[in-house]
Design an enzyme around this catalytic site. Structure first.
Site, PDB file in Angstrom:
ATOM      1  N   ASP A 107      14.178  39.209  48.747  1.00 26.53           N
ATOM      2  CA  ASP A 107      12.862  39.239  49.389  1.00 26.53           C
ATOM      3  C   ASP A 107      11.799  39.035  48.308  1.00 26.53           C
ATOM      4  OD1 ASP A 107      10.674  39.743  50.991  1.00 26.53           O
ATOM      5  OD2 ASP A 107      11.153  41.849  51.380  1.00 26.53           O
TER       6      ASP A 107
ATOM      7  N   HIS B 210       9.811  48.777  50.277  1.00 27.15           N
ATOM      8  CA  HIS B 210      10.804  49.185  51.287  1.00 27.15           C
ATOM      9  C   HIS B 210      12.172  49.040  50.650  1.00 27.15           C
ATOM     10  CE1 HIS B 210      11.716  44.893  52.004  1.00 27.15           C
ATOM     11  NE2 HIS B 210      10.410  44.683  52.045  1.00 27.15           N
TER      12      HIS B 210
ATOM     13  N   HIS C 157      14.625  44.956  55.514  1.00 31.18           N
ATOM     14  CA  HIS C 157      14.052  46.306  55.533  1.00 31.18           C
ATOM     15  C   HIS C 157      15.254  47.218  55.725  1.00 31.18           C
ATOM     16  CE1 HIS C 157       9.849  44.689  56.856  1.00 31.18           C
ATOM     17  NE2 HIS C 157      10.187  44.330  55.662  1.00 31.18           N
TER      18      HIS C 157
ATOM     19  N   GLU D  95       5.688  45.157  46.236  1.00 27.85           N
ATOM     20  CA  GLU D  95       4.960  44.026  46.801  1.00 27.85           C
ATOM     21  C   GLU D  95       3.501  44.319  47.162  1.00 27.85           C
ATOM     22  OE1 GLU D  95       6.211  42.982  50.845  1.00 27.85           O
ATOM     23  OE2 GLU D  95       7.900  44.361  50.636  1.00 27.85           O
TER      24      GLU D  95
ATOM     25  N   HIS E 282      -0.833  47.350  53.816  1.00 28.02           N
ATOM     26  CA  HIS E 282       0.597  47.662  53.988  1.00 28.02           C
ATOM     27  C   HIS E 282       1.107  48.493  52.808  1.00 28.02           C
ATOM     28  CE1 HIS E 282       1.790  44.470  51.108  1.00 28.02           C
ATOM     29  NE2 HIS E 282       0.910  43.675  51.715  1.00 28.02           N
TER      30      HIS E 282
ATOM     31  N   HIS F  43       2.171  38.681  59.087  1.00 36.31           N
ATOM     32  CA  HIS F  43       3.433  38.183  59.642  1.00 36.31           C
ATOM     33  C   HIS F  43       3.354  36.721  60.041  1.00 36.31           C
ATOM     34  CE1 HIS F  43       4.892  42.530  60.610  1.00 36.31           C
ATOM     35  NE2 HIS F  43       4.951  42.226  59.332  1.00 36.31           N
TER      36      HIS F  43
ATOM     37  N   ASP G 252      23.279  26.986  76.873  1.00 35.94           N
ATOM     38  CA  ASP G 252      24.533  27.337  76.195  1.00 35.94           C
ATOM     39  C   ASP G 252      24.467  27.142  74.676  1.00 35.94           C
ATOM     40  OD1 ASP G 252      24.407  24.646  76.289  1.00 35.94           O
ATOM     41  OD2 ASP G 252      26.476  24.331  76.941  1.00 35.94           O
TER      42      ASP G 252
ATOM     43  N   ARG H 224      -0.082  38.002  47.533  1.00 40.98           N
ATOM     44  CA  ARG H 224       0.923  39.075  47.442  1.00 40.98           C
ATOM     45  C   ARG H 224       1.929  38.644  46.378  1.00 40.98           C
ATOM     46  NH1 ARG H 224       1.986  39.560  52.277  1.00 40.98           N
ATOM     47  NH2 ARG H 224       3.900  38.427  52.667  1.00 40.98           N
TER      48      ARG H 224
ATOM     49  N   ASP I  40       6.486  33.964  51.180  1.00 42.80           N
ATOM     50  CA  ASP I  40       7.324  35.164  51.214  1.00 42.80           C
ATOM     51  C   ASP I  40       8.640  34.720  51.827  1.00 42.80           C
ATOM     52  OD1 ASP I  40       8.634  37.541  51.704  1.00 42.80           O
ATOM     53  OD2 ASP I  40       6.879  38.581  52.514  1.00 42.80           O
TER      54      ASP I  40
ATOM     55  N   TYR J 214      -5.951  40.925  50.478  1.00 42.63           N
ATOM     56  CA  TYR J 214      -6.210  39.947  51.542  1.00 42.63           C
ATOM     57  C   TYR J 214      -7.694  40.014  51.885  1.00 42.63           C
ATOM     58  CZ  TYR J 214      -1.253  40.957  51.601  1.00 42.63           C
ATOM     59  OH  TYR J 214       0.044  41.170  51.209  1.00 42.63           O
TER      60      TYR J 214
ATOM     61  N   GLU K 145       5.732  39.840  45.120  1.00 40.99           N
ATOM     62  CA  GLU K 145       6.834  40.733  45.531  1.00 40.99           C
ATOM     63  C   GLU K 145       8.093  40.470  44.720  1.00 40.99           C
ATOM     64  OE1 GLU K 145       8.200  40.168  49.605  1.00 40.99           O
ATOM     65  OE2 GLU K 145       9.145  42.150  49.576  1.00 40.99           O
TER      66      GLU K 145
END
Ligand code: GLY
Ligand code: MN
Ligand code: MN
Length: 477
Positions: free
Chosen positions: A293, A380, A387, A423, A376, A265, A56, A444, A282, A427, A446
């Site tokens: 972002d 976006h 996104h 961004e 990538h 990710h 719950d 990265r 990030d 890598y 961004e």
């Protein structure tokens, strides 16, 4: 229980922002014009359901973005109905939870339909518990019903039930809507262009997130403790988000130590931040329904090594090139292409791509050799959803046909009011054929940018340190 009126201030929910309410009314009017142009009809906009996490205990509640965009209302179990005549006149009705003294002791105060109508400026309001009686009446003799296709589980089935209830009145001379339209397509286009109210909130969200990144950098700087783990920095981010007034992270924060940065990710985990290695964060907050972002990459302890700095400067230069390419009239893909050229040159200069495999930038791009290190896209849309919604291809423009018959959609033309991320990254996973100095470096950078009428873009996230010198200065303290 006695019926003594309760006078506690806890019984009065917070009043919505007046400017936001004006914007919501304008958005409803704009949507109504769109529906009127298509012959009139009824729009149904439900909010998001509450979701159970385990037994719950539920997930923190987050309203549906479309619903909030048109209503500013954040209570669960709510539905906005917009009835639109052919001449463009319309009537808005909010269905929401009725007042319930007992439940409000447990769950918190609710507006209830009457107070919500008054406070949010709807034309009418009713109890959500009456939905199955009210909806067939609202759909009666309407040409079309507009609803968000494929967003709310079970909505389509419920709609079929309401339509059947309308059809049951056919012998009395009534008819049900004969057309269904996707509300998302209409609202996505509106949401793509941010109004002044939205930009105000997004600038503030960007500021709070920038401070969170500075705070994490300071915590990982010269005075960082021996045992510093990814979750310690996540805690710094959360602290700054809430301290700044943001309600939540806009998405799961990535805090990636060393090689973890090469997992796109990855989420903040337990890994130790080793002094001298890089950390990629990030993370961005959600403020009043709007996301930010930001990604920053910095050296634990506060000093970039030679090879780290070398790759970092390449990514930073590529990001600068992308930002410069972000202006009204350019295509959505232009920043990506600008970033790619700089990255490709850097990959050749560092020997990460052998000149024997691709002699120049054009060959790196043409062969796709860069994809091993940059897999990538550069941008976006950004807005209520990280996104965010909005077409990436230019409406009404035909796709380009390639010699092999493949169709390439015409990329969206950037226009003032659009907000997107920039961004780029690199890598480098450890591999025998790559110079060891670059192994396991993931970078990265961004930022969030607004396309402006002046022919350039505004970087909303300027306050998050980005140059080597600025990062090292912040981390010294
Ligand atoms: N944080 C998700 C992204 O950068 O797209
Ligand atoms: Mn991000
Ligand atoms: Mn992003």
């Amino acid at each position: 229980m006695s019926a003594v009126p309760i006078l506690s201030s806890a019984t009065a929910p917070e009043a919505p922002d007046a400017q936001l309410l004006r914007q919501c009314a304008l958005r409803r009017a704009q949507l109504a014009r769109r529906i009127a142009d298509a012959g009139g009809g009824v729009a149904l906009v439900p909010t998001a359901p509450e979701r159970m996490r385990n037994r719950d205990a539920d997930y923190p509640y987050r309203h549906d973005s479309y619903f909030y965009y048109l209503s500013a209302f954040t209570e669960p179990h709510s539905l906005l109905v917009l009835e639109v005549e052919r001449d463009g006149s319309s009537r808005s009705t909010l269905l929401c939870r009725p007042k319930d003294a007992e439940r409000e002791i447990w769950d918190g105060v609710r507006f209830g339909p009457e107070a919500a109508r008054e406070a949010f400026g709807f034309d009418a309001a009713g109890s959500i518990e009456e939905i199955d009686a009210l909806l067939p009446r609202m759909l009666l003799d309407r040409g079309a019903v507009w609803w968000p296709f494929g967003v709310h589980e079970g909505l389509e089935t419920r709609l079929q039930g309401w339509l059947q209830a309308v059809r049951a009145q056919a012998r009395a001379g009534h008819h049900a809507p004969t057309a269904q339209q996707d509300l998302c397509a209409a609202l996505d286009e509106m949401r793509l262009f941010k109004d002044d109210y939205e930009l105000q909130v997004m600038r503030r969200a960007a500021e709070i997130s920038s401070e969170a990144h500075r705070r994490a950098m300071r915590a990982a700087g010269a005075a960082a403790p021996q045992e510093l783990r990814e979750y310690h920095l996540e805690a710094e981010l959360l602290h700054a988000f809430r301290r700044g007034g943001a309600q939540a992270p806009a998405y799961g924060s990535i805090v990636a130590a060393g090689a973890n940065a090469c997992i796109l990710h990855y989420r903040a985990g337990n890994a130790l931040l080793r002094r001298g290695s890089l950390c990629l964060i990030d993370a961005g907050c959600e403020l009043d329904g709007y996301a930010s972002d930001i990604t920053r990459t910095f050296p634990v302890g506060g000093r970039f090594s030679g090879p780290q700095r070398e790759l970092y400067e390449i990514v930073l230069d590529s990001q600068r090139a992308a930002i410069e390419a972000t202006r009204a009239g350019a295509r959505f893909t232009d920043p990506h292409e600008a970033a790619l050229r700089v990255l490709a040159q850097g990959l050749l200069d560092t020997g990460l791509i052998a000149r024997s495999a691709a002699p120049d930038v054009d060959a790196v791009l043409h062969t796709g050799a860069y994809r091993r290190f940059y897999m990538h896209r550069t941008s976006h849309w950004l807005g209520m959803d990280v996104h965010d919604c909005g077409e990436y291809s230019e409406p009404g423009e035909a796709p380009r046909m390639l010699p092999d018959g493949a169709r390439v959609p015409a990329a969206r033309v950037l226009r003032p009011g659009m907000v997107l991320t920039i961004e780029p990254g690199l890598y480098v996973r450890a591999a025998a054929d790559l110079p060891e100095a670059y192994h396991d470096i993931g970078i990265r950078i961004e930022d969030d940018v607004l396309v402006r009428a002046q022919g350039d873009c505004e970087v909303l996230t300027l306050q998050a340190p980005k140059t080597v010198a600025d990062i090292e200065r912040v981390m010294e303290g």
